[in-house]
Design a protein around this motif. Sequence first.
Motif, PDB file in Angstrom:
ATOM      1  N   GLY A 194       0.656  -1.552  -0.030  1.00  0.00           N
ATOM      2  CA  GLY A 194      -0.348   0.137  -0.234  1.00  0.00           C
ATOM      3  C   GLY A 194       1.243   0.867  -0.132  1.00  0.00           C
ATOM      4  O   GLY A 194       1.762   1.267  -0.403  1.00  0.00           O
ATOM      5  N   HIS A 198       2.932  -0.555   3.935  1.00  0.00           N
ATOM      6  CA  HIS A 198       2.940  -1.853   4.981  1.00  0.00           C
ATOM      7  C   HIS A 198       2.383  -2.835   3.446  1.00  0.00           C
ATOM      8  O   HIS A 198       1.642  -2.714   2.529  1.00  0.00           O
ATOM      9  CB  HIS A 198       1.946  -1.076   5.464  1.00  0.00           C
ATOM     10  CG  HIS A 198       2.075  -0.915   6.377  1.00  0.00           C
ATOM     11  ND1 HIS A 198       1.567   0.051   7.698  1.00  0.00           N
ATOM     12  CD2 HIS A 198       3.395  -0.770   7.484  1.00  0.00           C
ATOM     13  CE1 HIS A 198       1.915   0.830   8.180  1.00  0.00           C
ATOM     14  NE2 HIS A 198       3.370  -0.032   8.087  1.00  0.00           N
ATOM     15  N   TYR A 200       0.067  -5.971   2.730  1.00  0.00           N
ATOM     16  CA  TYR A 200      -1.460  -5.991   2.947  1.00  0.00           C
ATOM     17  C   TYR A 200      -1.817  -7.135   2.407  1.00  0.00           C
ATOM     18  O   TYR A 200      -1.471  -7.884   1.090  1.00  0.00           O
ATOM     19  CB  TYR A 200      -2.689  -5.339   2.336  1.00  0.00           C
ATOM     20  CG  TYR A 200      -2.805  -3.555   3.053  1.00  0.00           C
ATOM     21  CD1 TYR A 200      -3.726  -2.683   3.576  1.00  0.00           C
ATOM     22  CD2 TYR A 200      -1.534  -2.681   2.391  1.00  0.00           C
ATOM     23  CE1 TYR A 200      -4.044  -1.718   3.785  1.00  0.00           C
ATOM     24  CE2 TYR A 200      -1.450  -1.309   3.299  1.00  0.00           C
ATOM     25  CZ  TYR A 200      -3.052  -1.078   4.037  1.00  0.00           C
ATOM     26  OH  TYR A 200      -2.745   0.649   4.249  1.00  0.00           O
ATOM     27  N   SER A 202      -4.828 -10.549   2.325  1.00  0.00           N
ATOM     28  CA  SER A 202      -5.704 -10.825   1.844  1.00  0.00           C
ATOM     29  C   SER A 202      -5.795 -12.810   2.288  1.00  0.00           C
ATOM     30  O   SER A 202      -5.612 -12.976   2.289  1.00  0.00           O
ATOM     31  CB  SER A 202      -6.530 -11.189   0.358  1.00  0.00           C
ATOM     32  OG  SER A 202      -7.611 -11.488   0.475  1.00  0.00           O
ATOM     33  N   ILE A 208      -8.853  -9.035   5.917  1.00  0.00           N
ATOM     34  CA  ILE A 208      -7.664  -7.809   5.491  1.00  0.00           C
ATOM     35  C   ILE A 208      -6.219  -7.458   6.337  1.00  0.00           C
ATOM     36  O   ILE A 208      -7.056  -7.190   7.526  1.00  0.00           O
ATOM     37  CB  ILE A 208      -7.254  -6.771   4.079  1.00  0.00           C
ATOM     38  CG1 ILE A 208      -8.645  -6.932   3.530  1.00  0.00           C
ATOM     39  CG2 ILE A 208      -6.086  -6.404   4.000  1.00  0.00           C
ATOM     40  CD1 ILE A 208      -8.549  -9.056   2.466  1.00  0.00           C
ATOM     41  N   SER A 209      -5.249  -7.773   6.697  1.00  0.00           N
ATOM     42  CA  SER A 209      -4.652  -7.383   7.612  1.00  0.00           C
ATOM     43  C   SER A 209      -3.596  -6.704   7.074  1.00  0.00           C
ATOM     44  O   SER A 209      -2.796  -6.866   5.369  1.00  0.00           O
ATOM     45  CB  SER A 209      -3.839  -8.748   8.406  1.00  0.00           C
ATOM     46  OG  SER A 209      -3.279  -9.376   8.061  1.00  0.00           O
ATOM     47  N   ALA A 210      -2.736  -5.731   8.255  1.00  0.00           N
ATOM     48  CA  ALA A 210      -1.179  -4.973   6.868  1.00  0.00           C
ATOM     49  C   ALA A 210       0.001  -5.342   7.842  1.00  0.00           C
ATOM     50  O   ALA A 210      -0.558  -5.725   9.384  1.00  0.00           O
ATOM     51  CB  ALA A 210      -1.561  -3.009   7.236  1.00  0.00           C
ATOM     52  N   VAL A 221      -7.313  -4.383   8.650  1.00  0.00           N
ATOM     53  CA  VAL A 221      -7.428  -3.885   7.646  1.00  0.00           C
ATOM     54  C   VAL A 221      -9.136  -3.910   7.468  1.00  0.00           C
ATOM     55  O   VAL A 221      -9.742  -2.937   7.243  1.00  0.00           O
ATOM     56  CB  VAL A 221      -7.003  -3.807   6.326  1.00  0.00           C
ATOM     57  CG1 VAL A 221      -7.684  -2.543   5.532  1.00  0.00           C
ATOM     58  CG2 VAL A 221      -5.829  -3.544   6.435  1.00  0.00           C
TER      59      VAL A 221
END
Length: 333
Positions: A194, A198, A200, A202, A208-210, A221
Amino acid sequence: MTIFLLLGSCKEISQSDVSSEPQQMTTTWYLDLHGGKDNPGANNVVGLTSDGEGTVIIPSEDTFPDDFRIMKPRAMLLLDDGRLVLTSSQQNHAGLFIFGLPNWQGRRAFLDALAVESPENPLLSHPYGMTRGPDGSIYVSCQDSSTVLRYGNPLSDQGGRPITAWPKVGAACWIPPHKHHKHGLHAPRGIAFGWDDHLYVSDRDKGISAWNAKGTFVRVVADKDSGLIKPIQIVFDSQQRLFIGDRGAHTVWIMDGPDSKPRRFIPEDTHQPKLPSALAIDEDWLYVGDRDRREIRRYRLSDGTPDEKIWLRDLPDSPEFLLNVIPGNPDRR
């Protein structure tokens, strides 16, 4: 030329099947399909024009080593020098493979293996998504090991070297599975960097995590509490809006900024993909594959309305990944 003809109706295609004349159509996109043992002809990468017309089979099979074959190809990316990196997710023989520059036919020769599944590299099992980091290193999500792995920049003398943030998990582990971290991964799929550098991720089962440049968890996220059901592929546009293909919700979500919540990108009263895949962006369009209908449609980035014309239909297998090799091609219509 239709993809059916290029793939020989899903039979193996040889060098002699390709025209000996220079191709007249510009290859703008690469597409790979689900493939597998039951559909061997679809274990390939097909070149497409801006109008979705098939041009050529990209990998040049007569350059393959004796012990190499493409099986279940997934994510692709181009290096800065124009070479292609392709994931192949064949069980027990998975890897990241490098192909050379296109020849006059638009085909690419096999050059080398960047990383392969092995006793020393066991986490590279069933790779799916792939992206490049700010330093050029390669990140790949692996379904069977529930990890994201990191390898050295292929353009450096460290190309393919495992870069490890979680040594207790194994070589190259950059983001761990859920067994090793509260926010670790269950079923990782698409990955993308992003605006904040970070990574990202899925996760089909979680959301979704960062994660930051040290392989440390940053934040959730979006998750099922946000409306996601089975998020698969993700992609950012030039405005750093995040698009999420959700096979459980049968749609594409959009997040307009870091503090926003997911909202439906495609209007509910228009055509929705059943099993979205092959997310890609070029100019004014979001391209979305449909693994169920075996087609690819375009949706306007401005408001999510679908193009009246189906961009690519009646595929011989489910579309998986779509790579734009000439962004903003002037021939596009």
